[in-house]
Write a protein that holds these residues in place. Structure first.
Motif, short mmCIF file in Angstrom:
data_model
loop_
_atom_site.label_atom_id
_atom_site.label_comp_id
_atom_site.label_asym_id
_atom_site.label_seq_id
_atom_site.Cartn_x
_atom_site.Cartn_y
_atom_site.Cartn_z
N PRO A 95 41.97 36.09 55.14
CA PRO A 95 41.85 34.96 54.22
C PRO A 95 42.11 35.34 52.78
O PRO A 95 41.99 36.50 52.40
N LEU A 96 42.47 34.34 51.99
CA LEU A 96 42.56 34.49 50.54
C LEU A 96 41.24 33.99 49.95
O LEU A 96 40.85 32.84 50.17
N ILE A 97 40.56 34.88 49.25
CA ILE A 97 39.25 34.56 48.66
C ILE A 97 39.42 34.47 47.14
O ILE A 97 39.98 35.38 46.52
N GLY A 98 38.94 33.39 46.57
CA GLY A 98 38.95 33.25 45.11
C GLY A 98 37.55 33.39 44.58
O GLY A 98 36.60 32.85 45.16
N VAL A 99 37.39 34.12 43.47
CA VAL A 99 36.08 34.25 42.84
C VAL A 99 36.15 33.66 41.43
O VAL A 99 36.99 34.07 40.62
N PHE A 130 38.06 44.86 55.21
CA PHE A 130 37.85 43.83 56.22
C PHE A 130 39.06 42.93 56.45
O PHE A 130 38.98 41.97 57.21
N GLY A 131 40.18 43.20 55.78
CA GLY A 131 41.38 42.41 56.02
C GLY A 131 41.34 41.08 55.33
O GLY A 131 41.35 40.02 55.97
N ALA A 132 41.28 41.10 54.00
CA ALA A 132 41.26 39.87 53.20
C ALA A 132 41.87 40.20 51.84
O ALA A 132 42.13 41.37 51.53
N PHE A 133 42.12 39.17 51.04
CA PHE A 133 42.64 39.39 49.69
C PHE A 133 41.80 38.58 48.73
O PHE A 133 41.46 37.42 49.01
N VAL A 134 41.44 39.18 47.60
CA VAL A 134 40.59 38.49 46.64
C VAL A 134 41.27 38.44 45.27
O VAL A 134 41.94 39.38 44.86
N CYS A 135 41.11 37.29 44.61
CA CYS A 135 41.60 37.14 43.25
C CYS A 135 40.50 36.48 42.41
O CYS A 135 39.60 35.83 42.95
N PHE A 136 40.57 36.66 41.10
CA PHE A 136 39.49 36.24 40.20
C PHE A 136 40.07 35.35 39.10
O PHE A 136 41.11 35.68 38.51
N PHE A 137 39.39 34.24 38.81
CA PHE A 137 39.92 33.33 37.79
C PHE A 137 38.80 32.65 37.02
O PHE A 137 37.75 32.31 37.58
N PRO A 138 39.00 32.44 35.71
CA PRO A 138 38.00 31.80 34.85
C PRO A 138 38.21 30.28 34.79
O PRO A 138 39.22 29.76 35.29
N PRO A 139 37.28 29.53 34.17
CA PRO A 139 37.39 28.07 34.10
C PRO A 139 38.71 27.57 33.50
O PRO A 139 39.22 26.53 33.93
N GLY A 140 39.27 28.32 32.56
CA GLY A 140 40.52 27.89 31.91
C GLY A 140 41.70 27.80 32.85
O GLY A 140 42.70 27.14 32.53
N GLU A 141 41.61 28.43 34.03
CA GLU A 141 42.72 28.40 34.99
C GLU A 141 42.55 27.32 36.05
O GLU A 141 43.37 27.21 36.96
N ASN A 168 41.47 30.05 50.55
CA ASN A 168 40.75 29.50 51.72
C ASN A 168 39.28 29.29 51.40
O ASN A 168 38.65 28.34 51.86
N VAL A 169 38.73 30.24 50.62
CA VAL A 169 37.31 30.24 50.29
C VAL A 169 37.16 30.56 48.81
O VAL A 169 37.87 31.41 48.28
N ILE A 170 36.24 29.87 48.15
CA ILE A 170 35.95 30.15 46.74
C ILE A 170 34.46 30.46 46.59
O ILE A 170 33.60 29.71 47.07
N TYR A 171 34.19 31.58 45.92
CA TYR A 171 32.81 32.02 45.64
C TYR A 171 32.56 31.78 44.16
O TYR A 171 33.25 32.32 43.30
N ASN A 172 31.59 30.95 43.86
CA ASN A 172 31.30 30.57 42.47
C ASN A 172 30.39 31.61 41.83
O ASN A 172 29.20 31.68 42.12
N ALA A 456 36.51 31.04 56.59
CA ALA A 456 37.95 30.76 56.68
C ALA A 456 38.45 30.79 58.12
O ALA A 456 39.64 30.57 58.38
N LYS A 457 37.53 31.10 59.07
CA LYS A 457 37.85 31.16 60.50
C LYS A 457 38.86 32.24 60.81
O LYS A 457 39.79 32.07 61.60
N PHE A 458 38.70 33.38 60.17
CA PHE A 458 39.52 34.55 60.49
C PHE A 458 38.67 35.59 61.22
O PHE A 458 37.54 35.81 60.88
#
Length: 458
Positions: A95-99, A130-141, A168-172, A456-458
């Protein structure tokens, strides 16, 4: 669930590889019964692309053309999970995980996210494991009508900013209510959930009144709850004071022990107030409760406070002790306890926060220094674990938001009874929270990634 992990290999255009063709390991195609040389859908995050699969005797690899990699937001060397669903003819990788992070310090290449940068690197390492990808973004994006997001990722020892599909999933991990409540942030979260089915967890801050009112609805949790109300007027203070010799006034949106006021009824019905501040504790005495209230009334008008029964807590060398349980959902989506630590208040303080000079201890060590008997200490350890899980499940049942981790602050009185102090939906991830010196991935970070993969059901 059967799970297959693949490495992404980005290769230049060739006679075999264009932006509509991918090369997949023969063994994986056979295992998942993926059709070859016919059109199927490749999905990463929110982006879908029609492709054809050809196979080759390569090990655990998916080769893609640079143009396709760019469109999907794929990175060279990424290790991702793969599955194929025959019913929708879709080959999904992720899954693609956004933080969501509060801010980015663009001028700081080493610490672009300030105090949580080390945590973000650790999250990246856990995703690779664990076989996933994570990216990080602030409120401005974040944009209400976004089809993609500009975000930061860590690879080859450096941070870079690129365009990614909606995760797929966002962690606040926004650590400010102000940012969380921005109109465009709320629109973004609403849009990605409704349009792309993105799962968002730890959606919001919890305030103290909300927590106690919600948990009060569950009779089985009443035993953990000190008497506690949203402060309204002097009559409420007087009524509570007649029942309890010590009261606390806590800002309902406060953290780190800021702004807490303790009111103690002394002999002769005089009152002593203690105020927390960065330098320690300020003490002030009053001849009556009325005069104490008059002195506090200015403060009580500037923000909302929770009025709470004071507890006769166990101490260590005369300093109050409480406990922080980190309760998280994991690979099967169930609540479990990742850790419980004792927190001993600093000298001259009555709150245990590390920011106020408190120190951490293991639960056995914290209990060993108390006046509890050896038998009581064993029982209390079990009660702390039970309370942590009961309260997490209570929050989930009574508050209509999605949480994947909770910091639950508990106290133990001199009779060995466990009490709830507060619940934190944004447990600290700062660099100063005892990062493992050996740079291993902490269990708490592994749980976040495994829960994201479950969602994300992976």
């Amino acid at each position: 669930m059967t799970r297959t992990k693949i490495g992404i290999s980005i290769q230049g255009t060739s006679i075999y590889l264009d932006d509509r063709t991918v090369v997949l390991s023969e063994a994986i195609a056979k295992k998942w019964k993926i059709p070859t040389n016919q059109t199927i859908t490749l999905r990463f995050g929110s982006v879908k692309q029609d492709i054809k699969v050809i196979t080759a005797s390569i090990k655990n690899s998916l080769r893609v053309n640079p143009a396709l990699a760019s469109k999907l937001g794929l990175h060279q060397g990424s290790k991702l999970c793969l599955h194929y669903r025959q019913s929708s003819n879709t080959l999904s990788i992720g899954p693609l995980i956004g933080v969501m992070v509060s801010r980015v310090y663009a001028g700081s290449s080493d610490r672009p996210f300030g105090a949580i940068t080390a945590f973000c690197k650790e999250m990246t390492a856990a995703c690779e494991k664990f076989g996933a990808f994570v990216c990080f973004f602030p409120p401005g994006e974040m944009r209400g009508t976004a089809q993609s997001v500009s975000a930061y990722s860590y690879a080859n020892g450096a941070w870079s900013k690129k365009t990614f599909p909606i995760p797929n999933v966002i962690y606040n991990r926004l650590t400010s209510r102000k940012y969380e409540n921005l109109k465009h942030v709320q629109q973004f979260l609403s849009e990605v959930k409704s349009r792309y089915g993105t799962e968002v967890f730890n959606e919001k801050y919890l305030d103290k009144t909300e927590v106690f009112e919600a948990l009060r609805k569950d009779n089985s949790l009443h035993g953990y709850l000190p008497e506690s109300y949203l402060f309204k007027n002097y009559q409420m203070l007087k009524s509570m004071s007649s029942r309890h010799p010590v009261l606390f006034l806590k800002p309902i949106t406060g953290s780190l022990g800021k702004g807490i006021i303790r009111i103690r009824r002394e002999a002769g019905d005089t009152y002593t107030c203690h105020f927390t501040n960065l330098g320690g504790v300020r003490k002030q005495s009053f001849p009556t409760l009325t005069s104490a209230f008059q002195a506090l009334s200015g403060k009580l008008k500037t923000q909302r406070y929770q009025l709470q029964q004071g507890l006769d807590l166990i101490t260590s060398a005369g300093r109050p002790v409480d406990f922080r349980a980190l309760v998280q959902k994991g690979p099967l989506g169930q609540w479990s306890i990742t850790s419980i630590v004792g927190r001993i208040a600093g000298t001259q303080h009555f709150v245990s926060n590390l920011a106020r000079g408190g120190t951490l201890s293991t639960v056995p060590n914290a209990l060993a220094k108390s006046s509890l008997s050896a038998k009581s200490r064993v029982l209390v350890s079990g009660r702390l674990r039970k309370a942590s899980l009961d309260i997490a499940k209570g929050i989930e049942a009574q508050i209509p938001n999605h949480f994947g981790e909770l910091g639950i602050d508990l106290a133990v009185d001199n009779h060995g009874k466990v009490w709830l102090l507060e619940v934190n939906s944004k447990p600290s991830k700062d660099d100063n929270t005892q990062l493992n010196v050996e740079r291993k991935i902490r269990p708490s970070v592994k749980q976040l990634v495994q829960y994201s993969r479950f969602l994300a059901k992976f």
